[in-house]
Design a protein around this motif. Structure first.
Motif, PDB file in Angstrom:
ATOM      1  N   THR A  94      32.936  45.385  47.832  1.00  0.00           N
ATOM      2  CA  THR A  94      32.539  44.107  48.426  1.00  0.00           C
ATOM      3  C   THR A  94      33.669  43.571  49.295  1.00  0.00           C
ATOM      4  O   THR A  94      34.850  43.837  49.018  1.00  0.00           O
ATOM      5  CB  THR A  94      32.194  43.067  47.352  1.00  0.00           C
ATOM      6  OG1 THR A  94      33.314  42.920  46.463  1.00  0.00           O
ATOM      7  CG2 THR A  94      30.954  43.486  46.585  1.00  0.00           C
ATOM      8  N   PRO A  95      33.360  42.827  50.349  1.00  0.00           N
ATOM      9  CA  PRO A  95      32.021  42.459  50.759  1.00  0.00           C
ATOM     10  C   PRO A  95      31.263  43.633  51.363  1.00  0.00           C
ATOM     11  O   PRO A  95      31.825  44.385  52.168  1.00  0.00           O
ATOM     12  CB  PRO A  95      32.264  41.369  51.817  1.00  0.00           C
ATOM     13  CG  PRO A  95      33.589  41.721  52.404  1.00  0.00           C
ATOM     14  CD  PRO A  95      34.401  42.272  51.266  1.00  0.00           C
TER      15      PRO A  95
ATOM     16  N   ALA B  61      30.632  36.841  50.604  1.00  0.00           N
ATOM     17  CA  ALA B  61      31.240  37.110  51.898  1.00  0.00           C
ATOM     18  C   ALA B  61      32.303  36.051  52.153  1.00  0.00           C
ATOM     19  O   ALA B  61      32.174  34.900  51.716  1.00  0.00           O
ATOM     20  CB  ALA B  61      30.188  37.073  52.992  1.00  0.00           C
TER      21      ALA B  61
END
Lengths: 107, 120
Positions: A94-95, B61
Motif C-alpha cells: 500500500t498504497p 492513500a
C-alpha cells in the motif's frame, strides 16, 4: 509509492486483432498484479489476478503474463465488446496504485 | 449473487463532511477485506482506502490520510467512508470494492459507484 506505467495509453485495433498491453512497475512487485476492464459509465471488472490467473467467468481470450516489474495483458482476438479501457494495479504494497489506463478503440 | 450498493454521495461545500455507505450482500462479509476506490470524471482510478476483514489492518492513500476514515460493521454487512475537510480535488465517483482474499490481493466485485461533488 510504486508507480505503474502502462503502454500504450491508447490503441486503435480491428475486430479479430491480437492486442497486447504492457504494464511496468517502478520496483519489483513479484506477481501482485491485477488487470481490470472498464467500459464507459460502468464500474471496473477484474479480468486477471496474480499476474496470470483468469478470473472466473472471464473469457479465455484474455491472458496475462509477467512477474517482477514487467507485465502484459493480451487479448487474443478482439471482439466488439472488448473495446474499453484497461488498467493494471499492483497489490504488493500500500498504497495500491493503478496504471494510467489503456483505451482500446475501434480502427 | 454478490452485490455492493453505495450511497451517501452528493454535492457538498469545501471543508464540509460526507459519509459514504456500502451495503454488501451475496457473500460472507466478515471473510473479506474491503476497499474504496475513486475516479474523477474522465480520469483514472485511484485507490483510496482499505480495511481488513477484522478491521485490524487499515490504510489510506496519502491524498486522504488524516481526513478520511474507513470502517465496517459486520452486523449490517456494511462498509463506510467518513470524509472530512473535503476539497475540490476529492470530487469523484467513489466505488466500494470487495477483495478477492482475506489478505489484500485485489478487487473482484465493485459497486456501481456514488458521485461526490465538492463545490461552493
Amino acid at each position: 509509492d510504486i508507480q505503474m506505467t502502462q503502454s500504450p495509453s491508447s490503441l486503435s485495433a480491428s475486430v479479430g486483432d491480437r492486442v497486447t498491453i504492457t504494464c511496468r512497475a517502478s520496483q519489483n512487485i513479484r506477481n501482485y498484479l491485477n488487470w481490470y476492464q472498464q467500459k464507459p459509465g460502468k464500474a471496473p471488472k477484474l479480468l486477471i489476478y496474480a499476474a496470470s490467473s483468469l478470473q472466473s467467468g472471464v473469457p479465455s481470450k484474455f491472458s496475462g503474463s509477467g512477474s517482477g516489474t514487467d507485465f502484459t495483458l493480451t487479448i487474443s482476438s478482439l471482439q466488439p465488446e472488448d473495446f474499453a479501457t484497461y488498467y493494471c494495479q499492483q497489490s504488493y504494497i500500500t498504497p495500491w496504485t493503478f496504471g494510467q489506463g489503456t483505451k482500446v478503440v475501434i480502427k | 449473487e454478490v452485490q455492493l450498493v453505495e450511497s451517501g454521495g452528493g454535492l457538498v461545500q469545501p471543508g464540509r463532511s460526507l459519509r459514504l455507505s456500502c451495503a454488501a450482500s451475496g457473500f460472507t462479509f466478515d471473510d473479506y477485506a474491503m476497499h474504496w476506490v475513486r475516479q474523477a470524471p474522465g480520469k483514472g482510478l485511484e485507490w483510496v482506502s482499505g480495511i481488513s476483514w477484522n478491521s485490524n489492518n487499515i490504510d489510506y492513500a496519502d491524498s486522504v490520510k488524516g481526513r478520511f476514515t474507513i470502517s465496517r460493521d459486520s452486523a449490517k454487512s456494511s462498509l463506510y467512508l467518513q470524509m472530512n475537510s473535503l476539497r475540490a480535488e476529492d470530487s469523484a465517483f467513489y466505488y466500494c470494492a470487495k477483495d478477492y482474499g482475506a489478505q489484500w490481493l485485489g478487487m473482484d466485485y465493485w459497486g456501481q459507484g456514488t458521485l461526490v461533488t465538492v463545490s461552493s
